[in-house]
Design a protein around this motif. Structure first.
Motif, PDB file in Angstrom:
ATOM      1  N   LEU A 180       0.860  -1.274   0.209  1.00 63.82           N
ATOM      2  CA  LEU A 180      -0.107   0.329   0.144  1.00 63.82           C
ATOM      3  C   LEU A 180       0.765   1.258   0.030  1.00 63.82           C
ATOM      4  O   LEU A 180       0.625   2.417  -0.610  1.00 63.82           O
ATOM      5  N   ASN A 229       2.875   3.148   8.510  1.00 65.52           N
ATOM      6  CA  ASN A 229       2.179   2.212   7.710  1.00 65.52           C
ATOM      7  C   ASN A 229       2.859   0.808   7.670  1.00 65.52           C
ATOM      8  O   ASN A 229       3.374   0.212   6.970  1.00 65.52           O
ATOM      9  N   ILE A 256      -2.074   3.851   9.940  1.00 64.63           N
ATOM     10  CA  ILE A 256      -2.838   3.008   9.226  1.00 64.63           C
ATOM     11  C   ILE A 256      -3.068   1.669  10.140  1.00 64.63           C
ATOM     12  O   ILE A 256      -2.147   0.904  10.400  1.00 64.63           O
ATOM     13  N   SER A 300      -6.420  -1.256  11.396  1.00 60.80           N
ATOM     14  CA  SER A 300      -6.944  -2.349  10.707  1.00 60.80           C
ATOM     15  C   SER A 300      -8.468  -2.433  11.449  1.00 60.80           C
ATOM     16  O   SER A 300      -8.685  -2.185  12.601  1.00 60.80           O
ATOM     17  N   PHE A 342      -8.637   0.115   8.163  1.00 63.19           N
ATOM     18  CA  PHE A 342      -8.966  -0.493   6.761  1.00 63.19           C
ATOM     19  C   PHE A 342      -9.444  -1.840   7.144  1.00 63.19           C
ATOM     20  O   PHE A 342      -8.951  -2.848   7.929  1.00 63.19           O
ATOM     21  N   LEU A 357      -7.477  -5.881   2.682  1.00 58.79           N
ATOM     22  CA  LEU A 357      -6.965  -4.978   1.502  1.00 58.79           C
ATOM     23  C   LEU A 357      -7.010  -5.977   0.275  1.00 58.79           C
ATOM     24  O   LEU A 357      -6.559  -7.027   0.362  1.00 58.79           O
ATOM     25  N   ILE A 415     -11.784  -3.655   1.192  1.00 57.27           N
ATOM     26  CA  ILE A 415     -11.637  -2.408   0.549  1.00 57.27           C
ATOM     27  C   ILE A 415     -10.571  -2.521  -0.527  1.00 57.27           C
ATOM     28  O   ILE A 415      -9.395  -3.155  -0.366  1.00 57.27           O
ATOM     29  N   GLN A 458      -7.383  -1.195  -3.076  1.00 63.31           N
ATOM     30  CA  GLN A 458      -6.070  -0.360  -2.523  1.00 63.31           C
ATOM     31  C   GLN A 458      -6.465   1.107  -3.212  1.00 63.31           C
ATOM     32  O   GLN A 458      -6.192   1.865  -2.730  1.00 63.31           O
ATOM     33  N   ASP A 461      -9.179   2.886  -3.257  1.00 60.14           N
ATOM     34  CA  ASP A 461     -10.054   3.306  -2.189  1.00 60.14           C
ATOM     35  C   ASP A 461      -9.214   3.989  -1.190  1.00 60.14           C
ATOM     36  O   ASP A 461      -9.417   5.067  -0.611  1.00 60.14           O
ATOM     37  N   CYS A 462      -8.232   2.997  -0.452  1.00 60.49           N
ATOM     38  CA  CYS A 462      -7.510   3.273   0.528  1.00 60.49           C
ATOM     39  C   CYS A 462      -6.624   4.591   0.073  1.00 60.49           C
ATOM     40  O   CYS A 462      -6.407   5.364   0.944  1.00 60.49           O
ATOM     41  N   ALA A 512     -12.779   2.134   7.430  1.00 55.94           N
ATOM     42  CA  ALA A 512     -12.920   2.208   5.839  1.00 55.94           C
ATOM     43  C   ALA A 512     -12.958   1.031   5.276  1.00 55.94           C
ATOM     44  O   ALA A 512     -12.279  -0.045   5.403  1.00 55.94           O
ATOM     45  N   CYS A 513     -14.260   0.715   4.594  1.00 54.35           N
ATOM     46  CA  CYS A 513     -14.473  -0.579   4.118  1.00 54.35           C
ATOM     47  C   CYS A 513     -15.511  -0.428   2.790  1.00 54.35           C
ATOM     48  O   CYS A 513     -16.492   0.469   3.166  1.00 54.35           O
TER      49      CYS A 513
END
Length: 280
Positions: A17, A79, A114, A116, A163, A166, A193, A195, A197-198, A217-218
């Motif tokens: 990512l 990250n 970042i 999860s 997130f 991924l 989700i 990549q 959109d991430c 974020a999903c």
């Protein structure tokens, strides 16, 4: 006061990512510094106009060719996931303690962490950012602990983005369960989700200065594991998995309404099933 340019961003962890995120931000006009853990990956960053740094963080400390230079930025994106080990909570906490100490003595004003959705346990219903519940997985416990360490630090302002699973490009799920028999929990809804959109969400957080918050974020749609992985294997031309009959499925449905409303964002890939046929 720091004279570090406002458009300088450091990304700690330029992997699956982080690298495409860095490339995107460079194209947006940002000055991007990126970290990797080995020398051989530094050339790849430089080729993409990303200033490369070697940074390795363990529970014992930080090994870097220039950590001070890496942190000469206004924004730091953290990250790197927790390591897969039994003492993951204490280990990740120690890693972050070393990093925070360095960040406190840098020009960094804003941190984007970042995280999860593994911070949420299975509640057989929707999960929201404001809910506080102890995760069941070690990685989730580690992430939740680190989130609190960052968000309670008064030297910089942290936004956490959690997130879901991924997916995208070379991380498509056709092989994940292909050919497996009697897979459990087939009727549980999935949370994933893409990549793209991430990256778009991270860019909007930075652009809109959405600091000091926590976001899920999903993708909008949540097909069942049975639907998703059966279709994924079929599209990939692989042997289909079979699923056991589960009387009591365990699951969570990640609610991402908050980030959509706060950033006025619509997901580019809201339906994971339609993605399976696109090859994206």
């Amino acid at each position: 006061m720091s004279n570090t340019p406002e458009n300088t961003i450091s990304i700690l962890g330029c992997g699956w990512l982080g690298l495409p995120l860095a490339v995107h931000l460079v194209k947006e006009g940002y000055l991007v510094k990126g970290s990797v853990t080995t020398d051989d990956k530094m050339n790849e960053l430089a080729e993409q106009q990303i200033k490369p740094y070697k940074v390795m963080i363990t529970d014992a400390g930080i090994d870097s060719n220039d950590m001070t230079g890496f942190l000469q930025s206004q924004i730091l994106i953290i990250n790197f996931p927790p390591s897969r080990r039994e003492d993951v909570v204490l280990y990740h906490q120690a890693q972050m303690a070393h990093l925070i100490k360095e960040v406190e003595h840098s020009p960094v004003k804003h941190v984007l962490f970042i995280s999860s959705t593994s911070v949420y346990p299975d509640v057989n219903g929707e999960v929201y950012e404001h809910e506080v519940a102890m995760p069941t997985k070690g990685s989730g416990k580690a992430l939740l602990t680190v989130e609190k360490m960052l968000r309670t630090n008064v030297r910089f302002m942290t936004t956490v983005i959690r997130f879901a699973g991924l997916i995208g490009y070379d991380r498509m799920p056709g092989r994940f369960l292909a050919g497996k028999k009697n897979v459990e929990n087939g009727d549980a809804p999935i949370n994933v989700i893409h990549q793209d959109d991430c990256i778009a969400l991270i860019r909007e957080i930075i652009r809109q200065q959405a600091w000091g918050d926590v976001f899920n974020a999903c993708a909008d749609e949540h097909p069942t594991r049975r639907e998703y992985y059966t279709q994924a294997a079929a599209v990939a031309g692989l042997e289909l998995p079979t699923f056991a009959v589960t009387a009591d499925p365990h699951f969570k449905i990640v609610n991402a309404d908050k980030i959509k409303q706060r950033l006025d964002y619509s997901f580019r890939y809201p339906d994971p099933l339609s993605l399976l046929h696109s090859g994206i």
